[in-house]
Scaffold this motif. Structure first.
Motif, PDB file in Angstrom:
ATOM      1  N   GLU A  32     -57.931 -32.291  89.427  1.00 41.97           N
ATOM      2  CA  GLU A  32     -57.162 -33.407  89.103  1.00 41.97           C
ATOM      3  C   GLU A  32     -58.023 -34.382  88.369  1.00 41.97           C
ATOM      4  O   GLU A  32     -57.983 -35.130  87.690  1.00 41.97           O
ATOM      5  N   VAL A  33     -59.373 -34.217  88.947  1.00 42.90           N
ATOM      6  CA  VAL A  33     -60.357 -35.121  88.303  1.00 42.90           C
ATOM      7  C   VAL A  33     -60.633 -35.051  86.900  1.00 42.90           C
ATOM      8  O   VAL A  33     -61.020 -36.142  86.192  1.00 42.90           O
ATOM      9  N   LEU A  34     -60.167 -34.058  86.351  1.00 43.61           N
ATOM     10  CA  LEU A  34     -60.409 -33.631  84.956  1.00 43.61           C
ATOM     11  C   LEU A  34     -58.946 -33.995  84.078  1.00 43.61           C
ATOM     12  O   LEU A  34     -58.971 -33.523  82.868  1.00 43.61           O
ATOM     13  N   LYS A  35     -58.029 -34.650  84.786  1.00 42.44           N
ATOM     14  CA  LYS A  35     -56.611 -35.063  84.034  1.00 42.44           C
ATOM     15  C   LYS A  35     -56.727 -36.288  83.471  1.00 42.44           C
ATOM     16  O   LYS A  35     -57.436 -37.516  84.362  1.00 42.44           O
ATOM     17  N   PHE A  36     -56.269 -36.653  82.402  1.00 42.50           N
ATOM     18  CA  PHE A  36     -56.010 -37.913  81.900  1.00 42.50           C
ATOM     19  C   PHE A  36     -55.118 -38.639  82.982  1.00 42.50           C
ATOM     20  O   PHE A  36     -54.127 -38.386  82.976  1.00 42.50           O
ATOM     21  N   ASN A  37     -55.660 -39.788  83.474  1.00 44.98           N
ATOM     22  CA  ASN A  37     -54.935 -40.652  84.429  1.00 44.98           C
ATOM     23  C   ASN A  37     -55.576 -42.177  84.511  1.00 44.98           C
ATOM     24  O   ASN A  37     -56.257 -42.482  85.320  1.00 44.98           O
ATOM     25  N   PRO A  38     -55.129 -42.737  83.366  1.00 48.45           N
ATOM     26  CA  PRO A  38     -55.661 -44.289  83.091  1.00 48.45           C
ATOM     27  C   PRO A  38     -55.306 -45.039  84.429  1.00 48.45           C
ATOM     28  O   PRO A  38     -56.352 -45.976  84.781  1.00 48.45           O
ATOM     29  N   LYS A  39     -54.206 -45.008  85.246  1.00 50.87           N
ATOM     30  CA  LYS A  39     -53.905 -45.894  86.267  1.00 50.87           C
ATOM     31  C   LYS A  39     -55.234 -45.472  87.493  1.00 50.87           C
ATOM     32  O   LYS A  39     -55.691 -46.670  87.933  1.00 50.87           O
ATOM     33  N   LYS A  40     -55.281 -44.175  87.994  1.00 52.03           N
ATOM     34  CA  LYS A  40     -56.273 -43.928  88.703  1.00 52.03           C
ATOM     35  C   LYS A  40     -57.530 -44.287  88.287  1.00 52.03           C
ATOM     36  O   LYS A  40     -58.447 -44.804  89.014  1.00 52.03           O
ATOM     37  N   ALA A  41     -57.877 -43.828  87.108  1.00 48.00           N
ATOM     38  CA  ALA A  41     -59.098 -44.243  86.413  1.00 48.00           C
ATOM     39  C   ALA A  41     -59.568 -45.837  86.883  1.00 48.00           C
ATOM     40  O   ALA A  41     -60.735 -46.111  87.236  1.00 48.00           O
ATOM     41  N   LYS A  42     -58.764 -46.713  86.434  1.00 47.97           N
ATOM     42  CA  LYS A  42     -58.736 -47.960  86.790  1.00 47.97           C
ATOM     43  C   LYS A  42     -59.105 -48.437  88.304  1.00 47.97           C
ATOM     44  O   LYS A  42     -59.903 -49.329  88.275  1.00 47.97           O
ATOM     45  N   GLU A  43     -58.486 -47.761  88.917  1.00 42.27           N
ATOM     46  CA  GLU A  43     -58.526 -48.095  90.337  1.00 42.27           C
ATOM     47  C   GLU A  43     -59.895 -47.554  90.771  1.00 42.27           C
ATOM     48  O   GLU A  43     -60.615 -48.392  91.602  1.00 42.27           O
ATOM     49  N   LEU A  44     -60.541 -46.461  90.441  1.00 39.04           N
ATOM     50  CA  LEU A  44     -61.581 -46.179  90.837  1.00 39.04           C
ATOM     51  C   LEU A  44     -62.617 -46.915  90.511  1.00 39.04           C
ATOM     52  O   LEU A  44     -63.780 -47.408  90.936  1.00 39.04           O
ATOM     53  N   TRP A  45     -62.386 -47.538  89.103  1.00 40.78           N
ATOM     54  CA  TRP A  45     -63.474 -48.350  88.598  1.00 40.78           C
ATOM     55  C   TRP A  45     -63.643 -49.556  89.327  1.00 40.78           C
ATOM     56  O   TRP A  45     -64.838 -50.151  89.546  1.00 40.78           O
ATOM     57  N   LYS A  46     -62.325 -50.257  89.708  1.00 37.19           N
ATOM     58  CA  LYS A  46     -62.620 -51.478  90.708  1.00 37.19           C
ATOM     59  C   LYS A  46     -63.100 -51.113  91.847  1.00 37.19           C
ATOM     60  O   LYS A  46     -63.822 -51.988  92.180  1.00 37.19           O
TER      61      LYS A  46
END
Length: 571
Positions: free
Chosen positions: A390-404
């Protein structure tokens, strides 16, 4: 990639997996290594028309890129040099259009235990300088690959004595960086006589024969054995034993190289034409223009500017089929921003910030498929349901959480740059990828162009590159290990990010030592689960082979890993 192409690829792979299991069981029972035959997906495209006369002396003009290094098989692990090597050398085996290994110089490859192998070669082959190809030609070449710590040295890691030979080579290089050469041979290689040699592995590995058609295992004449300077000089005008020979002094760097038929070649790949000239193009658009004008006969990489039109324009002189190619980008070990816990979170965030579906649709127009694992779909062992993908799926919300989360550990500084070679037609997708990352994470992201493939690869292989960089893999032989071992195993020949994980290495070794391929595939999946968490590279998509040929050109076939088989092309 079209839906039809995807369905065909899946059907082929399932058939291959069933065939592979059946044939390997037969191989073990019969102790016949070459029963490991497997079929990968190739285009099978053939313009062969019986209409019109062809000229057997006609020279075929094809496209390629300037090789990174002199033409030495064990020191070439990129496609520019690899395409040439596969046409000028004959190895123990070669791979046919569908990826099946076929005997070439080898007469037999046998083992009773999958660990100790006896290889017999034909006694009637010779190099272009008139010297015979003997068992010593293989043993010396394989040992030299490790003694010089060449780019493909790790392909010999399974052979007994490899670690000691490599350590001696590393010590010699440390003492003399320019000319240091190891003095220790691998104990697992032994010449019995001129036509027989033995190979002892560290453990049983049932797919060992499957690797032997790859260029790292090609033989070398005595003229190519010696100190690094001698070998480098040899590679500029190589003495070879394949279907073609390099025409003396014809390699004009960054322009072209000329191959001529080898009159002494006795194998199945005998040329049907008068030679091949490979032109090195600075851009794929320039190559496409030459194809359209008729000054280029075969093009194996359509530029992105023509993805939407080339099939209509070329008709049955075009191809768009699944292939054994995986595309990614990698982070240099020297970039501290992508190390440790914060680094792992950032790489996951960046991966989930990329809209692969949209890029494949708008930029590649059906010639790529979003990646769901690290193995091309046409290869037996590919699994679209690997745990953690699932880390290869486009997921803007999760991406922002991980970046934070990463920022809370180590605040982000600077820009994100993705390096690519300008001569490979990569700017459009790099720009789209950078924009997707920028728009999702709110950081500055952009491409970092290099003028040509050699320029970027020189920095990558020396580990001096400072930014993330384009990577990918065109299969050497049809096996899951080939997509995982060279790229991510500790010390792997193409481990550009210098990734190292002992648990991952252990799983790869376990899979190689598992004769039941269904069980081996499960172990490879476990290894991929580790990669999904740590992302030593960011999988992007799988490539189709996209190519075309000029009017009057006949017999064109693109093989299982997307390259034209020039031996059979006429015009």
């Amino acid at each position: 990639m079209s839906a039809t192409a995807l369905i065909d690829s899946a059907k082929l792979r399932k058939s291959l997996e069933a065939n592979l299991v059946k044939k390997q069981l037969t191989a073990i029972a019969a102790a016949a290594a070459l029963a490991l035959t497997m079929t990968a997906c190739g285009s099978g495209s053939d313009s062969g028309s019986a209409e019109g006369k062809t000229n057997a002396n006609a020279v075929i003009v094809g496209n390629d890129s300037e090789p990174q290094n002199p033409l030495v098989p064990a020191n070439t692990n990129e496609t520019g040099g690899g395409l040439i090597l596969d046409h000028i050398f004959s190895g123990l085996e070669y791979y046919d259009a569908k990826g099946n290994p076929q005997m070439e110089v080898a007469e037999s490859i046998k083992s009773d235990d999958n660990q100790n192998w006896t290889i017999k070669i034909k006694g009637d082959t010779k190099f272009s300088d008139g010297t015979p190809v003997t068992s010593k030609s293989f043993v010396d070449a394989w040992n030299q690959a490790v003694k010089h710590n060449m780019l493909n040295a790790s392909f010999f890691e399974s052979i007994q004595g490899y670690d000691e030979a490599l350590k001696a080579a590393e010590d010699a290089t440390a003492a003399d960086p320019k000319n240091g050469t190891g003095t220790v041979d691998m104990t697992g290689l032994n010449v019995v006589d001129d036509t027989t040699f033995t190979v002892a592995l560290n453990q049983p590995e049932s797919d060992f024969p499957l690797r032997l058609g790859y260029s790292a295992f090609y033989p070398m004449p005595e003229a190519g054995i010696g100190d690094p300077e001698k070998v480098k000089a040899y590679g500029e005008n190589p003495i070879t034993n394949g279907p073609y020979l390099v025409k003396k002094d014809s390699w004009k760097h960054n322009e072209q190289i000329e191959l001529i038929p080898n009159p002494d070649y006795k194998g199945d790949r005998k040329p049907k034409n008068g030679g091949v000239t490979f032109k090195f193009y600075s851009t794929q658009d320039a190559a496409m223009s030459d194809l359209q004008s008729g000054s280029l006969d075969v093009l194996d990489a359509i530029p992105d500017s023509a993805f939407g039109t080339y099939q209509d324009e070329l008709g049955d002189r075009s191809v768009n089929d699944p292939s054994a190619i995986f595309q990614s980008f990698t982070f240099p070990k020297s970039d501290d921003r992508f190390q440790g816990e914060a680094g792992a979170l950032r790489m996951q965030a960046i991966s989930m910030a990329i809209d692969r579906d949209e890029i494949c649709k708008t930029i590649f127009q059906g010639t790529r498929t979003p990646a769901v694992d690290f193995i091309a779909p046409v290869i037996p062992g590919h699994n679209p349901s690997v745990k953690g993908n699932e880390v290869l799926k486009f997921n803007p919300k999760k991406a922002k959480e991980l970046w934070k989360q990463a920022d809370a550990i180590q605040p982000w500084t600077g820009d994100f740059e993705l390096a690519y070679n300008s001569d490979g037609g990569h700017q459009a997708w790099v720009d789209a990828t950078a924009n997707s990352i920028k728009n999702t994470l709110g950081i500055e992201a952009k491409g970092a162009p290099y003028p040509d493939f050699k320029s970027i690869r020189d920095e990558v292989t020396k580990h001096t590159i400072k930014t993330a960089f384009r990577t990918g893999w065109q299969a050497d032989y049809p096996s899951p290990y080939n997509f995982l071992g060279p790229l991510y195993r500790t010390g792997g020949s193409a481990n550009d990010g210098e990734y190292s994980n002992p648990e991952f290495d252990k799983l790869l070794a376990q899979a190689l030592n598992t004769s039941d391929q269904k069980e081996a595939f499960k172990i490879y999946d476990q290894a991929q689960e580790i990669l999904m968490k740590q992302l030593p590279a960011i999988p992007l998509w799988y490539s189709n082979v996209t190519g075309g040929w000029a009017e009057g050109v006949q017999g064109v076939q693109f093989d299982w890993h997307s390259k034209p088989l020039y031996f059979y092309i006429t015009k």
